[in-house]
Design an enzyme around this catalytic site. Structure first.
Site, PDB file in Angstrom:
ATOM      1  N   LYS A  32      -4.086   4.335   7.751  1.00 17.59           N
ATOM      2  CA  LYS A  32      -3.394   4.498   9.026  1.00 17.59           C
ATOM      3  C   LYS A  32      -2.047   5.208   8.861  1.00 17.59           C
ATOM      4  O   LYS A  32      -1.713   6.085   9.649  1.00 17.59           O
ATOM      5  CB  LYS A  32      -3.149   3.125   9.681  1.00 17.59           C
ATOM      6  CG  LYS A  32      -4.412   2.301   9.850  1.00 17.59           C
ATOM      7  CD  LYS A  32      -4.131   0.985  10.576  1.00 17.59           C
ATOM      8  CE  LYS A  32      -3.121   0.099   9.894  1.00 17.59           C
ATOM      9  NZ  LYS A  32      -3.540  -0.404   8.559  1.00 17.59           N
ATOM     10  N   ARG A  55       0.886  -5.702  15.281  1.00 16.43           N
ATOM     11  CA  ARG A  55      -0.069  -6.356  14.389  1.00 16.43           C
ATOM     12  C   ARG A  55      -0.447  -7.745  14.854  1.00 16.43           C
ATOM     13  O   ARG A  55      -1.269  -8.398  14.228  1.00 16.43           O
ATOM     14  CB  ARG A  55       0.510  -6.457  12.976  1.00 16.43           C
ATOM     15  CG  ARG A  55       0.317  -5.200  12.166  1.00 16.43           C
ATOM     16  CD  ARG A  55       0.775  -5.428  10.760  1.00 16.43           C
ATOM     17  NE  ARG A  55       0.695  -4.201   9.978  1.00 16.43           N
ATOM     18  CZ  ARG A  55       1.389  -3.987   8.875  1.00 16.43           C
ATOM     19  NH1 ARG A  55       2.210  -4.913   8.430  1.00 16.43           N
ATOM     20  NH2 ARG A  55       1.275  -2.863   8.225  1.00 16.43           N
ATOM     21  N   ARG A  63      -2.141   1.826  -5.543  1.00 12.18           N
ATOM     22  CA  ARG A  63      -0.985   2.560  -5.018  1.00 12.18           C
ATOM     23  C   ARG A  63       0.223   2.459  -5.936  1.00 12.18           C
ATOM     24  O   ARG A  63       0.528   1.387  -6.463  1.00 12.18           O
ATOM     25  CB  ARG A  63      -0.564   1.974  -3.672  1.00 12.18           C
ATOM     26  CG  ARG A  63      -1.365   2.433  -2.510  1.00 12.18           C
ATOM     27  CD  ARG A  63      -0.695   1.867  -1.276  1.00 12.18           C
ATOM     28  NE  ARG A  63      -1.457   2.122  -0.073  1.00 12.18           N
ATOM     29  CZ  ARG A  63      -1.163   1.571   1.107  1.00 12.18           C
ATOM     30  NH1 ARG A  63      -0.148   0.723   1.211  1.00 12.18           N
ATOM     31  NH2 ARG A  63      -1.881   1.855   2.145  1.00 12.18           N
ATOM     32  N   ARG A  65       4.544  -1.466  -5.315  1.00 14.55           N
ATOM     33  CA  ARG A  65       5.262  -2.283  -4.342  1.00 14.55           C
ATOM     34  C   ARG A  65       4.782  -3.715  -4.421  1.00 14.55           C
ATOM     35  O   ARG A  65       3.609  -3.966  -4.668  1.00 14.55           O
ATOM     36  CB  ARG A  65       5.003  -1.779  -2.917  1.00 14.55           C
ATOM     37  CG  ARG A  65       5.834  -0.606  -2.553  1.00 14.55           C
ATOM     38  CD  ARG A  65       5.806  -0.429  -1.038  1.00 14.55           C
ATOM     39  NE  ARG A  65       6.424   0.821  -0.698  1.00 14.55           N
ATOM     40  CZ  ARG A  65       5.834   1.782   0.008  1.00 14.55           C
ATOM     41  NH1 ARG A  65       4.626   1.621   0.470  1.00 14.55           N
ATOM     42  NH2 ARG A  65       6.472   2.884   0.256  1.00 14.55           N
ATOM     43  N   ARG A  93      -2.881 -10.240   2.528  1.00 18.30           N
ATOM     44  CA  ARG A  93      -2.659  -9.336   3.672  1.00 18.30           C
ATOM     45  C   ARG A  93      -3.957  -9.083   4.435  1.00 18.30           C
ATOM     46  O   ARG A  93      -3.959  -9.003   5.662  1.00 18.30           O
ATOM     47  CB  ARG A  93      -2.088  -7.996   3.190  1.00 18.30           C
ATOM     48  CG  ARG A  93      -0.631  -8.082   2.763  1.00 18.30           C
ATOM     49  CD  ARG A  93      -0.196  -6.822   2.030  1.00 18.30           C
ATOM     50  NE  ARG A  93      -0.123  -5.660   2.892  1.00 18.30           N
ATOM     51  CZ  ARG A  93      -0.150  -4.404   2.457  1.00 18.30           C
ATOM     52  NH1 ARG A  93      -0.267  -4.150   1.172  1.00 18.30           N
ATOM     53  NH2 ARG A  93      -0.075  -3.405   3.294  1.00 18.30           N
TER      54      ARG A  93
END
Ligand SMILES: [Zn+2]
Length: 227
Positions: A25, A100, A138, A171, A182
């Site tokens: 996204k 969200r 990532r 991160r 998450r």
């Protein structure tokens, strides 16, 4: 704006991206905003910036971010309300990372005059194992904020930023244990927004399990915007 020409009114576009973390996204939101010439309003960046600058809101949000939990709705609603009141958002904007939760969606509807029908909602679907693979790979440059992926988009030298030579980091919210958390939070708190927007906005389903270019072409096609 009372003095906006019909063409300018038509150009005003408000876009929401719904979908699990890792669905692509953020990448698509940035690309779409640039293509349409409107700001991308990204709550993740805005929060990280507020935390780095130790603003009152940043200090309140920091413990939640660190634990991989969602930041309280009222903090995020305040952050977005301030941002979209700025003049550069008058012709529209693309939201990234917001709303969200249901209270956030209601806060958004309130701050934009209750006109949810003006929104386009892109709903991304990606299989869970693909999400896990994308998120835990990532890497990020803490100096220039360039992003990489150990498999899909690796730097030229392992672990080093191509742009500025800084050591890349993962991160906190991309660590595997936090990622699983998450995804669970997405199922419980964000998925209900699909029902919320089904009758309130123009909602379009997007298969996010394809190349970035293919997904982007779908978005432009859905918005009837030239490539
Ligand atoms: Zn860098």
């Amino acid at each position: 704006m009372a003095d906006a020409s019909p063409r300018e009114r038509r150009a005003a576009v408000r876009v929401i991206f719904l979908g699990p973390p890792g669905a692509g996204k953020g990448t698509q939101a940035a690309r779409l905003a640039a293509h349409l010439g409107v700001p991308k309003v990204g709550t993740g960046e805005m929060l990280r910036d507020a935390i780095a600058k130790e603003t009152p809101l940043g200090n309140k949000a920091h413990p939640y971010m660190e634990a991989g939990n969602l930041v309280p709705d009222d903090l995020l609603v305040a952050l977005v309300r301030e941002r979209i009141a700025e003049p550069d958002c008058a012709r529209g904007f693309v939201l990234d990372g917001f709303p969200r939760t249901l209270p956030q969606a209601k806060g958004l509807e309130e701050m934009t005059g209750g006109d949810a029908h003006a929104w386009v909602v892109f709903r991304f679907e990606v299989p869970r194992d693909e999400l896990m693979r994308r998120l835990s790979g990532r890497r990020w440059c803490p100096r220039c904020q360039a992003t990489y992926h150990v498999v899909n988009d690796p730097p030229k030298r392992k672990g080093i930023c191509d742009v500025c030579g800084t050591a890349l980091v993962q991160r906190e919210d991309d660590r595997e244990s936090v990622v699983a958390h998450r995804l669970q939070e997405y199922e419980e708190r964000t998925r209900p927004l699909i029902e919320y927007y089904r009758t309130r906005a123009r909602m379009l389903a997007i298969d996010g399990n394809r190349s970035k270019d293919e997904v982007f072409r779908d978005l432009l096609h859905a918005l009837e915007v030239p490539a």
